[in-house]
Design a protein around this motif. Structure first.
Motif, PDB file in Angstrom:
ATOM      1  N   PHE A  49       0.828  -1.204   0.000  1.00 19.42           N
ATOM      2  CA  PHE A  49       0.000   0.000   0.000  1.00 19.42           C
ATOM      3  C   PHE A  49       0.862   1.253   0.000  1.00 19.42           C
ATOM      4  O   PHE A  49       0.485   2.272  -0.558  1.00 19.42           O
ATOM      5  CB  PHE A  49      -0.948   0.012   1.200  1.00 19.42           C
ATOM      6  CG  PHE A  49      -1.964   1.107   1.140  1.00 19.42           C
ATOM      7  CD1 PHE A  49      -3.130   0.939   0.405  1.00 19.42           C
ATOM      8  CD2 PHE A  49      -1.752   2.316   1.776  1.00 19.42           C
ATOM      9  CE1 PHE A  49      -4.061   1.951   0.317  1.00 19.42           C
ATOM     10  CE2 PHE A  49      -2.697   3.336   1.691  1.00 19.42           C
ATOM     11  CZ  PHE A  49      -3.851   3.154   0.964  1.00 19.42           C
ATOM     12  N   TYR A  54       0.110   2.651  -5.204  1.00 19.43           N
ATOM     13  CA  TYR A  54      -1.096   2.756  -4.394  1.00 19.43           C
ATOM     14  C   TYR A  54      -1.262   4.142  -3.786  1.00 19.43           C
ATOM     15  O   TYR A  54      -2.367   4.647  -3.667  1.00 19.43           O
ATOM     16  CB  TYR A  54      -1.096   1.682  -3.306  1.00 19.43           C
ATOM     17  CG  TYR A  54      -1.508   0.350  -3.861  1.00 19.43           C
ATOM     18  CD1 TYR A  54      -2.843   0.035  -4.032  1.00 19.43           C
ATOM     19  CD2 TYR A  54      -0.561  -0.597  -4.247  1.00 19.43           C
ATOM     20  CE1 TYR A  54      -3.245  -1.169  -4.560  1.00 19.43           C
ATOM     21  CE2 TYR A  54      -0.943  -1.815  -4.781  1.00 19.43           C
ATOM     22  CZ  TYR A  54      -2.287  -2.093  -4.934  1.00 19.43           C
ATOM     23  OH  TYR A  54      -2.675  -3.280  -5.472  1.00 19.43           O
ATOM     24  N   LEU A 225     -10.444   4.485  -4.771  1.00 22.30           N
ATOM     25  CA  LEU A 225     -10.220   3.437  -3.781  1.00 22.30           C
ATOM     26  C   LEU A 225     -11.272   2.342  -3.925  1.00 22.30           C
ATOM     27  O   LEU A 225     -10.971   1.159  -3.818  1.00 22.30           O
ATOM     28  CB  LEU A 225     -10.277   4.026  -2.368  1.00 22.30           C
ATOM     29  CG  LEU A 225      -9.113   4.937  -1.990  1.00 22.30           C
ATOM     30  CD1 LEU A 225      -9.367   5.583  -0.640  1.00 22.30           C
ATOM     31  CD2 LEU A 225      -7.815   4.151  -1.946  1.00 22.30           C
ATOM     32  N   ILE A 245      -6.811  -2.119   1.512  1.00 22.18           N
ATOM     33  CA  ILE A 245      -7.310  -0.831   1.008  1.00 22.18           C
ATOM     34  C   ILE A 245      -8.584  -0.454   1.761  1.00 22.18           C
ATOM     35  O   ILE A 245      -8.779   0.706   2.134  1.00 22.18           O
ATOM     36  CB  ILE A 245      -7.575  -0.896  -0.504  1.00 22.18           C
ATOM     37  CG1 ILE A 245      -6.298  -1.297  -1.233  1.00 22.18           C
ATOM     38  CG2 ILE A 245      -8.066   0.432  -1.032  1.00 22.18           C
ATOM     39  CD1 ILE A 245      -6.504  -1.608  -2.695  1.00 22.18           C
TER      40      ILE A 245
END
Lengths: 267, 279
Positions: A49, A54, A225, A245
């Motif tokens: 992440f 990301y 997202l 996420i």
């Protein structure tokens, strides 16, 4: 003793619901975020992440949600304000809300026709001499359609707080010599800030997570997202990364809720 | 109070300028244009959403011959009615439970827990329910969709019922108790009649939420079972087909009918309320 017992019986289905469908899902998402795609316990998802891919996606998702919220607010506030000044304002408000009851996907689908290559917008652009443009599958169409969809949700809380505003306060401001702009800036807006806040809440968080619009209207150009979560859960089957996420989305949600804070809404 | 506000606003009414009227008109135009656009092209024999060739009802005929789609519509209605019914029952019990909690802190905690599913994005609800059902070994299909619809409708019902309960004067319950009513009597003869408008509003909201839901259903629906929203999504991803336009015309009419019913219910409630206060 008997009192307590009957009270508990009332509670049972609701308490079960809280345990099974409110607390358990959040814990499960948290739990799954610690598993990589092979099912081993690891922190690799969190490492992933924080890679540029990301982080960039998160930032752009934020940026889009911010733009959508801002534009909705700019359009919704004057609309709500003017609505409070109409006759039969409850009826007009109802008419504003009706489109929000039409299935979201149908509205998105309508824009496929309106913004399409041969669609009505392009015919119009042809006529006024600008010429045909690629409108569908751009940032513009994504933001436009999102704002279109969220506008009623922004208008409603602002309208409600404007209605609650005591009109004598405005008279007082006028009597004390405030200009229209000053009255708005110093009296009306501060007193309706709660409506604005709850409007922003109901727009910003869904705007972070709408995935059907990005798929249908933005043609996968915009990745929010929500799109990423959907992708991981239903396409690549990487539930761990999807959950990671989701964990961040939940954290962002709570942060946003506490910033826009203290909602004392009586419906 | 509300009368005072009314008159205050009606004084301001004269100030509404042509510019403001134009702005409002524009907003309404933009809000409704896409819907009427869909309806308009549902009568197009051309098969596209740009060249209107001639008037036809073929798309509607096709729609009504499509048994698969009709079954999906039926599924959607069954899910919506069942889930709003169940969630109304549980939600009303939940609201009463929250109402009866005396400790302020417990009450606030319960309320925050209640609101979690309302503020959570659909994607998270869908994804977490998908994990939940998979872990529990429930096969994805009718029951998983029904359970998740019940789950996200309950907090809405609670939020619609709770204000009604708060409005109710606690002396009413005391009076009933003093007159010898037992707990069940208090519930059925005092509390429930008082909060009936809230219960109806909650049921109605639950119904619209369930009918409208796409994202959560999309996650938990599996292969065999589809609702209308999910079907529209997969049709729309394949491109434009005027069946969808015909369908949206019918849904629009259905929505209008619901709105009219809702409007009359709320009107009646408002009148009942004013009457109640006057007494």
């Amino acid at each position: 003793m008997e009192n307590k017992f009957t009270r508990n019986i009332y509670m049972v289905p609701y308490a079960l619901w809280i345990a099974l469908f409110v607390i358990a899902p959040i814990l499960l998402v948290l739990y799954y975020s610690f598993f990589d795609i092979e099912g081993n316990l690891s922190l690799v998802n969190y490492q992933k992440f924080f890679t540029p891919v990301y982080l960039k996606m998160t930032l752009s998702s934020f940026w889009y949600a911010f733009l959508i919220t801002l534009i909705s607010l700019i359009v919704a506030y004057p609309t709500a304000y003017l609505l409070t000044k109409t006759k039969h304002k409850q009826l007009w408000l109802l008419l504003i809300i009706v489109p929000s009851w039409i299935n979201l996907l149908l509205k998105a689908y309508a824009f496929l026709g309106i913004f399409g290559t041969y669609g009505i917008t392009n015919s119009f652009l042809e006529v006024i001499g600008i010429g045909s443009q690629q409108i569908l599958f751009t940032d513009f169409s994504f933001i436009f359609v999102s704002v279109y969809i969220f506008i009623p949700f922004m208008i409603l809380p602002i309208f409600n707080s404007l209605i609650e505003l005591n009109p004598t306060l405005i008279d007082a401001a006028n009597d004390l010599g405030a200009s229209k702009w000053t009255t708005f800036r110093r009296v009306i807006f501060p007193l309706t800030i709660d409506g604005v806040k709850s409007g922003c809440q109901v727009v910003f968080i869904p705007a972070l997570s709408l995935f059907m619009l990005t798929r249908l209207i933005a043609g996968n150009r915009v990745i929010t997202l929500g799109t990423a979560i959907e992708q991981h859960f239903l396409v690549t089957q990487d539930w761990g990364m999807g959950s990671t996420i989701a964990v961040f989305l939940i954290i962002i949600m709570f942060l946003f809720m506490s910033v826009t804070g203290t909602r004392k809404r009586g419906i | 109070m509300s009368l005072e506000l009314e008159s205050g606003v009606s004084k301001l009414e004269k100030k509404i300028s042509p510019l403001a009227k134009g702005f409002l008109f524009l907003i309404f135009l933009v809000l409704y244009a896409p819907i009427f656009f869909l309806v308009f092209y549902s009568f197009n024999s051309g098969g596209t959403m740009f060249d209107f060739e001639s008037f036809t009802l073929d798309w509607y005929k096709e729609l009504f011959q499509d048994t698969r789609l009709l079954i999906i519509v039926l599924n959607t209605l069954v899910i919506a009615l069942l889930s709003s019914l169940i969630s109304t029952i549980i939600g009303v019990l939940g609201a009463i439970a929250i109402y009866q909690v005396k400790k302020r802190q417990t009450k606030n905690t319960l309320l925050s827990l209640n609101n979690v599913l309302i503020v959570s994005p659909d994607v998270i609800i869908g994804a977490s329910f998908l994990i939940l059902f998979t872990m529990a070994g429930l096969k994805l299909g009718f029951y998983s969709v029904l359970l998740s619809h019940v789950a996200f409708c309950i907090p809405i019902v609670v939020l619609m019922v709770l204000p009604k309960l708060m409005e109710m004067s606690p002396t009413l319950i005391d009076a009933a108790r003093d007159l010898g009513a037992n707990r069940l009597n208090v519930l059925t003869k005092v509390i429930l009649p008082f909060i009936t408008p809230g219960i109806f509003a909650g049921f109605f909201m639950a119904l619209t939420y369930s009918l409208d839901d796409f994202a959560v259903t999309f996650f938990v629906t599996g292969n065999g079972f589809t609702t209308l929203s999910v079907e529209i999504y997969s049709l729309a991803r394949r491109g434009i087909s005027l069946n969808i336009n015909a369908l949206s015309t019918l849904l629009f009419l259905f929505t209008i009918i619901l709105v009219v019913i809702y409007y009359f219910i709320t009107q009646r409630n408002n009148k009942a309320q004013i009457g109640g206060i006057r007494k």
